[in-house]
Design a protein around this motif. Structure first.
Motif, short mmCIF file in Angstrom:
data_model
loop_
_atom_site.label_atom_id
_atom_site.label_comp_id
_atom_site.label_asym_id
_atom_site.label_seq_id
_atom_site.Cartn_x
_atom_site.Cartn_y
_atom_site.Cartn_z
N SER A 1 -16.39 38.76 81.93
CA SER A 1 -16.20 37.63 82.77
C SER A 1 -16.35 39.05 84.53
CB SER A 1 -14.31 37.55 82.53
OG SER A 1 -14.18 36.67 83.71
N THR B 1 -14.98 35.09 76.47
CA THR B 1 -15.53 34.36 77.48
C THR B 1 -16.88 35.72 77.05
OG1 THR B 1 -13.95 35.00 78.97
CG2 THR B 1 -16.43 35.80 79.45
N GLU C 1 -8.89 36.43 92.13
CA GLU C 1 -8.73 34.61 91.81
C GLU C 1 -9.94 35.74 90.96
OE1 GLU C 1 -7.43 32.59 92.81
OE2 GLU C 1 -8.83 31.38 91.98
N GLY C 2 -10.39 35.98 91.19
CA GLY C 2 -12.02 35.79 90.35
C GLY C 2 -11.64 35.50 89.01
N SER D 1 -10.79 27.57 86.38
CA SER D 1 -10.44 29.18 86.18
C SER D 1 -12.90 29.21 86.44
CB SER D 1 -10.62 29.65 84.70
OG SER D 1 -11.40 29.28 83.61
N PRO D 2 -12.80 30.66 86.34
CA PRO D 2 -14.26 30.24 86.78
C PRO D 2 -15.52 29.92 85.49
CG PRO D 2 -13.38 33.13 88.08
CD PRO D 2 -12.34 31.47 86.89
N GLN D 3 -15.31 30.58 84.28
CA GLN D 3 -15.50 29.83 82.94
C GLN D 3 -15.17 28.88 83.27
OE1 GLN D 3 -12.98 33.13 83.41
NE2 GLN D 3 -13.83 33.57 82.16
N GLY E 1 -9.18 27.44 75.75
CA GLY E 1 -9.75 27.74 76.84
C GLY E 1 -9.00 28.87 78.30
N GLN E 2 -8.04 28.94 77.56
CA GLN E 2 -6.78 29.31 78.45
C GLN E 2 -6.61 30.34 78.36
OE1 GLN E 2 -3.42 27.19 76.61
NE2 GLN E 2 -3.99 25.43 77.21
N CYS E 3 -7.20 31.81 77.80
CA CYS E 3 -7.02 32.88 78.34
C CYS E 3 -7.94 33.67 78.24
CB CYS E 3 -6.55 33.52 76.39
SG CYS E 3 -7.29 33.97 75.47
N GLY E 4 -9.20 33.18 78.27
CA GLY E 4 -10.40 34.20 78.25
C GLY E 4 -11.07 35.52 77.42
N ASN F 1 -18.11 26.64 85.71
CA ASN F 1 -19.14 27.50 84.90
C ASN F 1 -19.65 26.45 83.73
OD1 ASN F 1 -20.22 28.95 86.62
ND2 ASN F 1 -19.54 30.48 85.14
N MET F 2 -18.99 25.76 82.73
CA MET F 2 -19.23 24.89 81.71
C MET F 2 -19.33 23.61 82.62
SD MET F 2 -16.59 26.88 79.33
CE MET F 2 -17.20 26.31 77.33
N SER G 1 -8.82 35.20 87.19
CA SER G 1 -7.53 34.54 87.21
C SER G 1 -7.73 33.87 85.59
CB SER G 1 -7.68 33.68 87.91
OG SER G 1 -8.47 32.44 88.24
N GLY G 2 -9.42 33.49 84.91
CA GLY G 2 -8.83 32.39 83.80
C GLY G 2 -9.34 33.59 82.47
N ASN G 3 -8.55 34.70 83.08
CA ASN G 3 -8.48 36.09 82.02
C ASN G 3 -7.09 36.47 81.76
OD1 ASN G 3 -12.04 36.16 82.51
ND2 ASN G 3 -11.44 37.07 80.31
N ARG H 1 -20.81 33.38 82.56
CA ARG H 1 -19.70 33.58 82.57
C ARG H 1 -18.88 32.09 81.76
NH1 ARG H 1 -14.60 35.57 85.82
NH2 ARG H 1 -16.07 35.31 88.57
N ILE H 2 -18.60 31.83 80.40
CA ILE H 2 -17.98 30.81 79.91
C ILE H 2 -16.97 30.93 78.57
CG2 ILE H 2 -20.39 29.72 80.61
CD1 ILE H 2 -20.22 29.56 76.83
N ASN H 3 -16.37 29.77 78.59
CA ASN H 3 -14.85 30.40 77.05
C ASN H 3 -15.95 30.18 76.30
OD1 ASN H 3 -12.96 29.24 79.56
ND2 ASN H 3 -13.32 30.77 78.84
N SER I 1 -3.00 31.00 90.55
CA SER I 1 -4.63 31.02 90.68
C SER I 1 -4.47 30.37 89.04
CB SER I 1 -5.44 31.79 90.73
OG SER I 1 -6.83 31.46 90.31
N TYR I 2 -5.48 29.11 88.13
CA TYR I 2 -5.15 28.37 86.57
C TYR I 2 -4.70 28.12 86.35
CZ TYR I 2 -7.53 29.34 83.00
OH TYR I 2 -8.53 28.43 81.11
#
Lengths: 335, 186
Positions: B138, B77, B156-157, A100-102, B71-74, A105-106, B159-161, B84-86, A242-243
């Motif tokens: 995020s 963040t 897409e951007g 994921s973008p987060q 780190g799977q749900c966001g 970034n790490m 998708s980590g949340n 942005r990071i987890n 995605s993800y």
């Protein structure tokens, strides 16, 4: 998480000293996989050595026309770097297909190489796993193995198959196709490891994911000049858009003259304990026309000897089709 | 899993709660100074304290949520130097030299909401609200990155949340509105 001490050295030499002083020390870059594994009680280092202040950042041009990706540069910085997007769009596209973008970034470039498998049984300490606990057996063989390996799992005469885990990184699949070189340094000095030799097949030692020696540190990942920036694609097939980790992925770089292929690289993800490449299969395409029939020959050759374990047997056909589709996309792509 | 309503064991400080059963000899909680939402604060934490736990359990900033803690749900963040990071997958001790922004720090000092916060209200971009701080942080991080231009990019951007209520269509609308407004500005 188990208790540990923390150090943040600012020179590679002092980081090497840290690793030497405590064999159970681990390096931490982004921590996105390591901290998770520590929470799951899979990894229990007694000391964490933070690499983020080591002088291993930056992306710089090499005298031979290649590019040096610093070990501590994040995956996101790498994917959006102007030199990478212009000259190695395959790498950029591949990195952005992962996580994921987060997390991007790490996660660092060096750390990406040390991701551990996402095999459910590796993560489940109640189950046997030869990778986590050598000699305990493999619960994936005969268990739920939909995400597992179909290539490179053979055991030897005296040793049955020990592990069918896959290597999870997307980035590594592109690095394999691009024939990157991993630069490492240790107490015996520096050495370069060809990407094909960095990760390993499980064999009789499935707990060893790669060929790095204890106490060594990855300092950079070097890309050769040839970037396949005209004809390339990363096709990632997964359970959601995605993800998600790849069930099967294909990184392709082609060089073409008209409809003729003059150079070809194909690497597969999600199918083996390491990114899967077979130069012999690529040779089938070089000097030939880029046609679906020729792509099919390559796909059959790449998957020769593939073995399904039940739930994952579908991957054999899926991989062949993915290769044919990816080669077609790469043939047509032109940035 | 939902830590918000969980009561702490009586008579134990967060420090004791977080301490391991068998401390490693020589590992004592140490001073770490974190700069969160422009304010520097020194806390006593063990090295294995994640940034998420440091914010929630030691700095009383419970806007950042603990969802999966893997780190799977966001939901956790936050922004570190604008990125942005987890917060659940990083150690607090690694961030003593960074500027951390949480959901509590997005509004302006006079209380005016951040445009993304306002857009979430205007578009009803939540149901239970548990994922919302992470979604908003995020989205703010994504705006800083500057790569998202259209609906597909936003989906897409972001998708980590994960939003278990499934408020995605309104979340995407809210974020898109902020992107479109920003593009119209000279």
């Amino acid at each position: 998480m188990n208790p540990f001490t923390y150090a943040r050295p600012d020179s590679v030499d002092s980081a090497l000293d840290e690793l030497k002083a405590q064999p159970n020390a681990r390096l931490i870059g982004g921590g996105t996989n390591l901290i998770d594994l520590m929470k799951e009680n899979i990894e229990h280092p007694t000391r964490l050595v933070d690499v983020n202040r080591l002088p291993l950042g930056g992306i710089s041009e090499l005298p031979d026309g290649g590019l040096r990706l610093g070990a501590t540069v994040t995956n996101a910085e790498t994917a959006y770097n102007a030199l990478v997007t212009a000259r190695y769009p395959l790498l950029s596209e591949t990195i952005l297909a992962g996580a994921s973008p987060q997390l991007r970034n790490m996660a660092t470039n060096g750390g990406n190489l040390f991701q551990r498998t996402r095999c459910y049984y590796f993560y489940d300490t109640a189950m046997p796993c030869n990778k986590r606990e050598p000699g305990s057996g493999c619960a994936a063989i005969g268990g739920y193995n939909r995400i597992h390996a179909i290539l490179g799992t053979e055991g030897s005469e005296n040793q049955p198959t020990a592990c069918i885990a896959t290597y999870p990184s997307d980035m590594a699949v592109a690095l394999a196709a691009l024939e990157a070189v991993v630069q490492v340094t240790g107490s015996n000095g520096e050495r370069s490891i060809a990407f094909a030799d960095f990760h390993r097949l499980p064999g009789n030692e499935p707990w060893r994911d790669n060929t790095l020696e204890p106490g060594e540190i990855v300092t950079s990942i070097d890309l050769p000049a040839k970037g396949f920036n005209q004809h390339h694609t990363y096709l990632k097939l997964r359970d959601r858009a995605s993800y998600a980790f790849a069930l099967v992925s294909v990184a392709v770089g082609l060089e073409m003259e008209g409809n003729s292929v003059t150079d070809a690289r194909i690497a597969l993800g999600g199918v083996a304990h390491k990114p899967w490449r077979k130069p012999e299969a690529e040779q089938l395409l070089i000097g030939r026309e880029a046609t679906p029939d020729n792509f099919r020959l390559v796909a059959e050759n790449l998957l020769a000897g593939a073995k399904g374990y039940g739930h994952n047997t579908f991957k054999i056909d899926l991989a062949k089709r993915a290769i044919i589709r990816a080669l077609g996309e790469a043939m047509r792509s032109k940035v | 899993m939902i830590a918000e309503t969980r009561s702490k064991p009586a008579g134990r400080s967060p420090l004791q709660t977080a301490a391991p059963a068998k401390p490693l000899p020589g590992v004592e909680p140490g001073s770490v100074t974190l700069t969160v939402n422009g304010q520097a604060k020194t806390i006593q934490i063990a090295p294995w304290t994640t940034l998420l736990d440091a914010l929630r359990e030691y700095m009383n900033l419970t806007g950042t949520k603990k969802g999966c803690d893997h780190g799977q749900c966001g939901a956790c963040t936050v922004l570190v130097d604008g990125k942005r990071i987890n917060a659940c997958l990083t150690l607090a001790v690694m961030h003593d030299d960074h500027a951390i922004t949480t959901i509590e720090g997005l509004a302006s000092p006079d209380g005016g909401l951040h445009p993304v916060q306002q857009a979430f209200i205007d578009h009803d971009a939540f149901q239970c609200g548990y994922c919302t701080p992470g979604q908003i942080c995020s989205a703010v991080g994504m705006l800083h990155e500057g790569h998202a231009k259209n609906k597909a990019d936003v989906r897409e951007g972001m998708s980590g949340n994960i939003c278990r209520c499934g408020a995605y269509p309104h979340i995407v609308d809210a974020v898109l509105e902020v992107i479109n407004k920003a593009e119209k500005q000279p």
